[in-house]
Motif scaffolding. Sequence first.
Motif, PDB file in Angstrom:
ATOM      1  N   VAL A 152      -6.911  19.840  12.673  1.00  0.00           N
ATOM      2  CA  VAL A 152      -7.850  19.202  11.490  1.00  0.00           C
ATOM      3  C   VAL A 152      -7.751  20.050  10.191  1.00  0.00           C
ATOM      4  CG1 VAL A 152     -10.117  18.395  10.482  1.00  0.00           C
ATOM      5  CG2 VAL A 152      -9.561  17.836  12.957  1.00  0.00           C
ATOM      6  N   LEU A 153      -7.854  21.474  10.416  1.00  0.00           N
ATOM      7  CA  LEU A 153      -7.578  22.407   9.448  1.00  0.00           C
ATOM      8  C   LEU A 153      -6.211  22.229   8.723  1.00  0.00           C
ATOM      9  CD1 LEU A 153      -9.317  25.611  10.505  1.00  0.00           C
ATOM     10  CD2 LEU A 153      -9.689  24.257   8.277  1.00  0.00           C
ATOM     11  N   SER A 154      -5.174  22.147   9.593  1.00  0.00           N
ATOM     12  CA  SER A 154      -3.779  22.002   9.096  1.00  0.00           C
ATOM     13  C   SER A 154      -3.768  20.984   8.129  1.00  0.00           C
ATOM     14  CB  SER A 154      -2.825  21.847  10.285  1.00  0.00           C
ATOM     15  OG  SER A 154      -2.993  20.638  10.826  1.00  0.00           O
ATOM     16  N   PHE A 155      -4.321  19.758   8.422  1.00  0.00           N
ATOM     17  CA  PHE A 155      -4.221  18.668   7.507  1.00  0.00           C
ATOM     18  C   PHE A 155      -5.078  18.739   6.529  1.00  0.00           C
ATOM     19  CE2 PHE A 155      -5.830  14.181   6.478  1.00  0.00           C
ATOM     20  CZ  PHE A 155      -4.596  13.925   5.641  1.00  0.00           C
ATOM     21  N   ILE A 179       0.855  -1.221  -0.025  1.00  0.00           N
ATOM     22  CA  ILE A 179      -0.018   0.010  -0.083  1.00  0.00           C
ATOM     23  C   ILE A 179       0.921   1.005  -0.132  1.00  0.00           C
ATOM     24  CG2 ILE A 179      -1.927   1.168   1.100  1.00  0.00           C
ATOM     25  CD1 ILE A 179      -2.625  -1.814   0.309  1.00  0.00           C
ATOM     26  N   THR A 180       0.659   2.091  -0.924  1.00  0.00           N
ATOM     27  CA  THR A 180       1.341   3.369  -0.953  1.00  0.00           C
ATOM     28  C   THR A 180       0.800   4.468  -0.007  1.00  0.00           C
ATOM     29  OG1 THR A 180       2.186   3.046  -2.975  1.00  0.00           O
ATOM     30  CG2 THR A 180       2.395   5.165  -2.379  1.00  0.00           C
ATOM     31  N   VAL A 181       1.718   4.864   1.154  1.00  0.00           N
ATOM     32  CA  VAL A 181       1.061   5.833   1.896  1.00  0.00           C
ATOM     33  C   VAL A 181       1.886   7.146   2.050  1.00  0.00           C
ATOM     34  CG1 VAL A 181       0.613   6.226   4.425  1.00  0.00           C
ATOM     35  CG2 VAL A 181       0.719   3.757   3.362  1.00  0.00           C
ATOM     36  N   LYS A 182       0.825   7.877   1.711  1.00  0.00           N
ATOM     37  CA  LYS A 182       1.652   9.539   1.606  1.00  0.00           C
ATOM     38  C   LYS A 182       1.158   9.950   2.860  1.00  0.00           C
ATOM     39  CE  LYS A 182       3.354  12.978  -0.594  1.00  0.00           C
ATOM     40  NZ  LYS A 182       4.769  13.177  -1.081  1.00  0.00           N
ATOM     41  N   ARG A 183       2.173  10.618   3.823  1.00  0.00           N
ATOM     42  CA  ARG A 183       1.424  11.272   5.004  1.00  0.00           C
ATOM     43  C   ARG A 183       1.704  12.816   4.749  1.00  0.00           C
ATOM     44  NH1 ARG A 183       0.899   7.341   8.843  1.00  0.00           N
ATOM     45  NH2 ARG A 183       1.785   5.468   8.171  1.00  0.00           N
ATOM     46  N   LEU A 184       0.908  13.475   5.118  1.00  0.00           N
ATOM     47  CA  LEU A 184       1.242  15.185   4.851  1.00  0.00           C
ATOM     48  C   LEU A 184       1.193  15.761   6.336  1.00  0.00           C
ATOM     49  CD1 LEU A 184      -1.739  15.416   2.006  1.00  0.00           C
ATOM     50  CD2 LEU A 184       0.802  14.983   1.886  1.00  0.00           C
ATOM     51  N   TRP A 185       1.755  16.698   6.047  1.00  0.00           N
ATOM     52  CA  TRP A 185       1.955  17.623   7.482  1.00  0.00           C
ATOM     53  C   TRP A 185       0.656  17.875   8.164  1.00  0.00           C
ATOM     54  CZ3 TRP A 185       0.469  22.482   9.261  1.00  0.00           C
ATOM     55  CH2 TRP A 185       1.141  23.026  10.360  1.00  0.00           C
ATOM     56  N   ILE A 186       0.743  17.834   9.398  1.00  0.00           N
ATOM     57  CA  ILE A 186      -0.372  18.094  10.342  1.00  0.00           C
ATOM     58  C   ILE A 186       0.175  19.001  11.676  1.00  0.00           C
ATOM     59  CG2 ILE A 186      -0.239  15.923  11.715  1.00  0.00           C
ATOM     60  CD1 ILE A 186      -3.435  16.243  11.779  1.00  0.00           C
ATOM     61  N   TYR A 187      -0.463  19.826  12.176  1.00  0.00           N
ATOM     62  CA  TYR A 187      -0.463  20.399  13.553  1.00  0.00           C
ATOM     63  C   TYR A 187      -1.169  19.279  14.690  1.00  0.00           C
ATOM     64  CZ  TYR A 187      -1.053  23.311  17.851  1.00  0.00           C
ATOM     65  OH  TYR A 187      -0.972  23.762  18.974  1.00  0.00           O
ATOM     66  N   PRO A 188      -0.329  18.707  14.954  1.00  0.00           N
ATOM     67  CA  PRO A 188      -1.067  17.392  15.888  1.00  0.00           C
ATOM     68  C   PRO A 188      -1.704  18.333  17.196  1.00  0.00           C
ATOM     69  CG  PRO A 188       1.410  17.217  16.088  1.00  0.00           C
ATOM     70  CD  PRO A 188       1.259  18.480  15.166  1.00  0.00           C
ATOM     71  N   SER A 189      -2.809  17.696  17.588  1.00  0.00           N
ATOM     72  CA  SER A 189      -3.152  17.853  18.953  1.00  0.00           C
ATOM     73  C   SER A 189      -4.438  17.155  19.404  1.00  0.00           C
ATOM     74  CB  SER A 189      -3.825  19.322  19.006  1.00  0.00           C
ATOM     75  OG  SER A 189      -4.604  19.727  20.338  1.00  0.00           O
ATOM     76  N   VAL A 190      -4.495  16.790  20.641  1.00  0.00           N
ATOM     77  CA  VAL A 190      -5.736  16.071  21.048  1.00  0.00           C
ATOM     78  C   VAL A 190      -6.216  16.749  22.342  1.00  0.00           C
ATOM     79  CG1 VAL A 190      -4.882  13.602  20.574  1.00  0.00           C
ATOM     80  CG2 VAL A 190      -4.104  14.476  22.650  1.00  0.00           C
ATOM     81  N   SER A 191      -5.830  18.175  22.248  1.00  0.00           N
ATOM     82  CA  SER A 191      -6.397  19.080  23.388  1.00  0.00           C
ATOM     83  C   SER A 191      -7.951  19.105  23.364  1.00  0.00           C
ATOM     84  CB  SER A 191      -5.898  20.489  23.040  1.00  0.00           C
ATOM     85  OG  SER A 191      -6.375  21.396  24.073  1.00  0.00           O
ATOM     86  N   LYS A 192      -8.592  19.292  24.572  1.00  0.00           N
ATOM     87  CA  LYS A 192      -9.776  19.278  24.606  1.00  0.00           C
ATOM     88  C   LYS A 192     -10.303  20.649  24.304  1.00  0.00           C
ATOM     89  CE  LYS A 192     -10.189  16.243  28.747  1.00  0.00           C
ATOM     90  NZ  LYS A 192     -10.527  16.104  30.325  1.00  0.00           N
ATOM     91  N   ASN A 193      -9.124  21.486  23.931  1.00  0.00           N
ATOM     92  CA  ASN A 193      -9.737  23.082  23.629  1.00  0.00           C
ATOM     93  C   ASN A 193      -9.996  22.866  22.146  1.00  0.00           C
ATOM     94  OD1 ASN A 193      -9.145  25.462  22.167  1.00  0.00           O
ATOM     95  ND2 ASN A 193      -8.293  25.990  24.157  1.00  0.00           N
ATOM     96  N   ILE A 194     -11.349  23.092  21.852  1.00  0.00           N
ATOM     97  CA  ILE A 194     -12.223  22.978  20.443  1.00  0.00           C
ATOM     98  C   ILE A 194     -11.210  23.796  19.373  1.00  0.00           C
ATOM     99  CG2 ILE A 194     -13.480  25.030  20.843  1.00  0.00           C
ATOM    100  CD1 ILE A 194     -14.527  21.575  19.097  1.00  0.00           C
TER     101      ILE A 194
END
Length: 394
Positions: A89-92, A67-82
């Motif tokens: 999600v917007l970054s990705f 499987i060819t997997v292309k991973r793109l940049w993200i600003y990662p967060s699991v913060s409870k802050n909406i």
Amino acid sequence: MEEILIISNYYPPEKGAAANRIEQLALKLNQNNYKVSVLCPLGNYPKGELFPEYKGKFSVTENLQDITVKRLWIYPSVSKNIFKRTLSVLSFSSMLFLYLVLKKTPHKVIVQSPPLLLSFVSVLTLSLLRKKIILNVSDLWPLAAIELKALRSGSFSHKVSLFFERFIYSKATLIFGQSNEIITHIHSSFPEKNCHLYRNFPEHQTAEMHFATHVNDPIKLFYAGLLGVAQGVLELCQQIELQNVDIELHIFGDGAEKSQIEDLIKQNPEKKIYFHGMLERHILHEKIKTFDIAIVPLKTRIYGSVPSKIFEYGALGFPVLYFGGGEGETIVKENNLGWVAQVGNFESLNTTLIEISKTGKEPIQMMKKQVFDYAENHFDLDFQIKDLIQKNVF
């Protein structure tokens, strides 16, 4: 060989049901002569920080089991802050939009939803490019967010989310729903939409069971998975009563409630709850061979949700103690896969635990064989995929 692209917010080596089900879909399509590629963020889930191998990178292309997997940049967060979660999600989504517009991609695209914002951006872009869009809906958002009290009904965010939801349903060429409730919900607004039931069945890699049973040990109940708000494992640990029954609870996983669960266990050793952290899938399956029953909880009844753990642990031969309500409860009851306690009712749960304790280990071992045989004959991912291919879905 036909090409097909899958867009998902999760993919291994990330852990959890979401990553697992997309991987299984990709592998099964590959086995049926499709050239599969996956677009996803740089690995960061469930901790909300980039895995060491992806730090400092803008994008990564990998080949994982053909499987060819292309991973793109993200600003990662699991913060409870909406705001932070939305920014993540917007970054990705932004990177994904640019990739879809600027790069050549297959005509057929499977889009995973939720996250709703990500699926909206994907469907909007793909519809402008006149692609065939197969929407894979595993949970109903924003309805699930309302039921979890993560979103206020009638709020601006709720209204925007409802717009996104209707848009992706209307523009999708066809839709997969993981439950009958999801399909009913979609048909209530779009009665003519081409929808197909797509259960999150596991790949059956076990031809026979190899349980290491210790009859004189306590009955070992286990939970393995995300320790988040929706699962309510912290409250489960607080409310469960094991002191006067011959049962232990073992917990495997990671997530937002991990630290609180660990503190609770340290402060209350008499509760007979044991925490093992997050284990690799194959190590986990080896570890639980001596265990007896899988508990599958949800904090509240979430319309449309059917936890994939019902099917996964059925395939491993484990009876289920289901504590989540809804369609999942019906599946466990009708197929004799274990026990059901009323969702959110800990008195019902503790009464069921007394019943299980009285049942004893030996009858539970017999149940394991029955559950395993049923799952092998009815939870068949290979048949499900081939049936959809024959219907010219892909």
